[in-house]
Design a protein around this motif. Structure first.
Motif, PDB file in Angstrom:
ATOM      1  N   ARG A  11       0.826  -1.215   0.000  1.00 44.07           N
ATOM      2  CA  ARG A  11       0.000   0.000   0.000  1.00 44.07           C
ATOM      3  C   ARG A  11       0.855   1.258   0.000  1.00 44.07           C
ATOM      4  NH1 ARG A  11      -1.824   3.762   3.163  1.00 44.07           N
ATOM      5  NH2 ARG A  11      -0.910   2.953   5.075  1.00 44.07           N
ATOM      6  N   THR A  12       1.946   1.243   0.742  1.00 45.98           N
ATOM      7  CA  THR A  12       2.757   2.451   0.867  1.00 45.98           C
ATOM      8  C   THR A  12       3.905   2.532  -0.127  1.00 45.98           C
ATOM      9  OG1 THR A  12       4.126   1.422   2.584  1.00 45.98           O
ATOM     10  CG2 THR A  12       2.213   2.696   3.319  1.00 45.98           C
ATOM     11  N   GLY A  13       4.341   1.371  -0.678  1.00 46.04           N
ATOM     12  CA  GLY A  13       5.520   1.424  -1.542  1.00 46.04           C
ATOM     13  C   GLY A  13       5.477   0.565  -2.792  1.00 46.04           C
ATOM     14  N   GLY A  14       4.329  -0.040  -3.100  1.00 46.39           N
ATOM     15  CA  GLY A  14       4.225  -0.823  -4.325  1.00 46.39           C
ATOM     16  C   GLY A  14       5.013  -2.123  -4.281  1.00 46.39           C
ATOM     17  N   ILE A  15       5.245  -2.675  -5.446  1.00 44.03           N
ATOM     18  CA  ILE A  15       5.842  -4.002  -5.546  1.00 44.03           C
ATOM     19  C   ILE A  15       7.243  -4.061  -4.954  1.00 44.03           C
ATOM     20  CG2 ILE A  15       6.688  -3.679  -7.918  1.00 44.03           C
ATOM     21  CD1 ILE A  15       5.299  -6.943  -6.377  1.00 44.03           C
ATOM     22  N   GLU A  16       8.048  -3.037  -5.146  1.00 45.53           N
ATOM     23  CA  GLU A  16       9.421  -3.081  -4.627  1.00 45.53           C
ATOM     24  C   GLU A  16       9.436  -3.163  -3.103  1.00 45.53           C
ATOM     25  OE1 GLU A  16      12.121  -3.662  -6.445  1.00 45.53           O
ATOM     26  OE2 GLU A  16      10.838  -3.652  -8.221  1.00 45.53           O
ATOM     27  N   ALA A  17       8.473  -2.514  -2.460  1.00 45.06           N
ATOM     28  CA  ALA A  17       8.413  -2.541  -0.995  1.00 45.06           C
ATOM     29  C   ALA A  17       7.963  -3.893  -0.467  1.00 45.06           C
ATOM     30  CB  ALA A  17       7.478  -1.451  -0.486  1.00 45.06           C
ATOM     31  N   VAL A  18       7.224  -4.657  -1.266  1.00 46.81           N
ATOM     32  CA  VAL A  18       6.719  -5.942  -0.791  1.00 46.81           C
ATOM     33  C   VAL A  18       7.666  -7.104  -1.115  1.00 46.81           C
ATOM     34  CG1 VAL A  18       5.296  -6.702  -2.749  1.00 46.81           C
ATOM     35  CG2 VAL A  18       4.529  -7.143  -0.449  1.00 46.81           C
ATOM     36  N   LEU A  19       8.585  -6.925  -2.045  1.00 48.38           N
ATOM     37  CA  LEU A  19       9.476  -8.022  -2.428  1.00 48.38           C
ATOM     38  C   LEU A  19      10.256  -8.634  -1.265  1.00 48.38           C
ATOM     39  CD1 LEU A  19      10.831  -6.890  -5.917  1.00 48.38           C
ATOM     40  CD2 LEU A  19       9.078  -8.617  -5.407  1.00 48.38           C
ATOM     41  N   PRO A  20      10.709  -7.875  -0.274  1.00 49.28           N
ATOM     42  CA  PRO A  20      11.418  -8.509   0.852  1.00 49.28           C
ATOM     43  C   PRO A  20      10.576  -9.530   1.629  1.00 49.28           C
ATOM     44  CG  PRO A  20      11.866  -6.161   0.826  1.00 49.28           C
ATOM     45  CD  PRO A  20      10.780  -6.412  -0.184  1.00 49.28           C
ATOM     46  N   PHE A  21       9.260  -9.468   1.490  1.00 54.89           N
ATOM     47  CA  PHE A  21       8.389 -10.428   2.158  1.00 54.89           C
ATOM     48  C   PHE A  21       8.267 -11.730   1.379  1.00 54.89           C
ATOM     49  CE2 PHE A  21       7.172  -6.322   3.781  1.00 54.89           C
ATOM     50  CZ  PHE A  21       7.043  -6.562   5.140  1.00 54.89           C
ATOM     51  N   TYR A  22       8.682 -11.717   0.131  1.00 53.30           N
ATOM     52  CA  TYR A  22       8.609 -12.895  -0.725  1.00 53.30           C
ATOM     53  C   TYR A  22       9.945 -13.621  -0.749  1.00 53.30           C
ATOM     54  CZ  TYR A  22       4.372 -10.864  -2.827  1.00 53.30           C
ATOM     55  OH  TYR A  22       3.126 -10.341  -3.042  1.00 53.30           O
ATOM     56  N   ALA A  23       9.891 -14.931  -0.747  1.00 45.99           N
ATOM     57  CA  ALA A  23      11.106 -15.714  -0.962  1.00 45.99           C
ATOM     58  C   ALA A  23      11.617 -15.410  -2.376  1.00 45.99           C
ATOM     59  CB  ALA A  23      10.790 -17.205  -0.829  1.00 45.99           C
ATOM     60  N   PRO A  24      12.940 -15.462  -2.583  1.00 43.49           N
ATOM     61  CA  PRO A  24      13.473 -15.183  -3.930  1.00 43.49           C
ATOM     62  C   PRO A  24      12.902 -16.109  -4.998  1.00 43.49           C
ATOM     63  CG  PRO A  24      15.246 -15.217  -2.320  1.00 43.49           C
ATOM     64  CD  PRO A  24      14.005 -15.694  -1.612  1.00 43.49           C
ATOM     65  N   ASP A  25      12.517 -17.314  -4.614  1.00 48.67           N
ATOM     66  CA  ASP A  25      11.979 -18.273  -5.583  1.00 48.67           C
ATOM     67  C   ASP A  25      10.461 -18.423  -5.464  1.00 48.67           C
ATOM     68  OD1 ASP A  25      12.021 -19.502  -3.114  1.00 48.67           O
ATOM     69  OD2 ASP A  25      12.820 -21.410  -3.861  1.00 48.67           O
ATOM     70  N   ILE A  26       9.769 -17.352  -5.042  1.00 51.55           N
ATOM     71  CA  ILE A  26       8.313 -17.387  -4.912  1.00 51.55           C
ATOM     72  C   ILE A  26       7.666 -17.880  -6.208  1.00 51.55           C
ATOM     73  CG2 ILE A  26       8.102 -14.942  -5.548  1.00 51.55           C
ATOM     74  CD1 ILE A  26       5.570 -14.912  -3.721  1.00 51.55           C
ATOM     75  N   VAL A  27       6.566 -18.592  -6.052  1.00 47.96           N
ATOM     76  CA  VAL A  27       5.758 -19.021  -7.192  1.00 47.96           C
ATOM     77  C   VAL A  27       4.350 -18.504  -6.942  1.00 47.96           C
ATOM     78  CG1 VAL A  27       4.921 -20.961  -8.554  1.00 47.96           C
ATOM     79  CG2 VAL A  27       7.159 -21.099  -7.443  1.00 47.96           C
ATOM     80  N   PHE A  28       3.834 -17.731  -7.895  1.00 52.23           N
ATOM     81  CA  PHE A  28       2.496 -17.149  -7.794  1.00 52.23           C
ATOM     82  C   PHE A  28       1.642 -17.774  -8.884  1.00 52.23           C
ATOM     83  CE2 PHE A  28      -1.003 -14.329  -7.810  1.00 52.23           C
ATOM     84  CZ  PHE A  28      -0.968 -13.548  -6.670  1.00 52.23           C
ATOM     85  N   TYR A  29       0.599 -18.484  -8.475  1.00 50.64           N
ATOM     86  CA  TYR A  29      -0.299 -19.174  -9.402  1.00 50.64           C
ATOM     87  C   TYR A  29      -1.592 -18.375  -9.540  1.00 50.64           C
ATOM     88  CZ  TYR A  29       2.637 -23.240  -8.433  1.00 50.64           C
ATOM     89  OH  TYR A  29       3.691 -24.099  -8.289  1.00 50.64           O
ATOM     90  N   PHE A  30      -1.953 -18.055 -10.771  1.00 43.66           N
ATOM     91  CA  PHE A  30      -3.253 -17.446 -11.029  1.00 43.66           C
ATOM     92  C   PHE A  30      -4.237 -18.532 -11.405  1.00 43.66           C
ATOM     93  CE2 PHE A  30      -0.791 -13.599 -11.281  1.00 43.66           C
ATOM     94  CZ  PHE A  30      -1.655 -12.644 -10.784  1.00 43.66           C
ATOM     95  N   GLY A  31      -5.514 -18.283 -11.192  1.00 40.99           N
ATOM     96  CA  GLY A  31      -6.548 -19.256 -11.523  1.00 40.99           C
ATOM     97  C   GLY A  31      -6.713 -19.442 -13.016  1.00 40.99           C
ATOM     98  N   PRO A  32      -7.514 -20.422 -13.417  1.00 43.54           N
ATOM     99  CA  PRO A  32      -7.677 -20.748 -14.834  1.00 43.54           C
ATOM    100  C   PRO A  32      -8.351 -19.641 -15.654  1.00 43.54           C
ATOM    101  CG  PRO A  32      -9.214 -21.998 -13.490  1.00 43.54           C
ATOM    102  CD  PRO A  32      -8.294 -21.294 -12.541  1.00 43.54           C
TER     103      PRO A  32
END
Length: 124
Positions: A11-32
């Motif tokens: 909310r305060t810093g966009g994607i760059e601000a949230v990346l530290p919360f993600y593992a470097p090898d994160i996998v994000f699955y979208f629905g069909p």
């Protein structure tokens, strides 16, 4: 707590601000129903996914309605909101997310809250 802090960082810093919360090898699955790539991997994948929204919507944001700690995973019932660029038409897309990992290492996205609840074994 981790997921709540990740949404606040976004909310305060966009994607760059949230990346530290993600593992470097994160996998994000979208629905069909998702029209773009079904899977996004790593921080670059998260940047690519985010760009699809930011480049097509003004005032893109997440509105979190509920979080449920299922130990691992965490269920989030949220909405993606914004206005379509060029038209200003408002968009509100209910989105259910299931995230897991000490650092968020996997996220599954659903285009309805009901589908997310069912995937988490919590059908209402």
């Amino acid at each position: 707590e981790l997921v709540r802090k990740a949404f606040e960082a976004h909310r305060t810093g966009g994607i760059e601000a949230v990346l530290p919360f993600y593992a470097p090898d994160i996998v994000f699955y979208f629905g069909p129903e998702w029209l773009e790539d079904a899977v996004y991997r790593g921080h670059d994948g998260m940047r690519k996914s985010e760009a699809l929204w930011v480049n097509n919507f003004d005032d893109f944001a997440w509105k979190v309605h509920e979080m449920r700690d299922l130990r691992d995973p965490v269920l989030v019932l949220a909405e993606m909101t914004g206005r379509i660029k060029g038209s200003g038409a408002p968009v509100r897309q209910p989105t259910g997310l299931i995230g897991s990992g000490f650092r968020i290492s996997e996220v599954r996205s659903f285009n309805t809250w009901q589908r997310a609840l069912e995937a988490a074994g919590l059908a209402e």
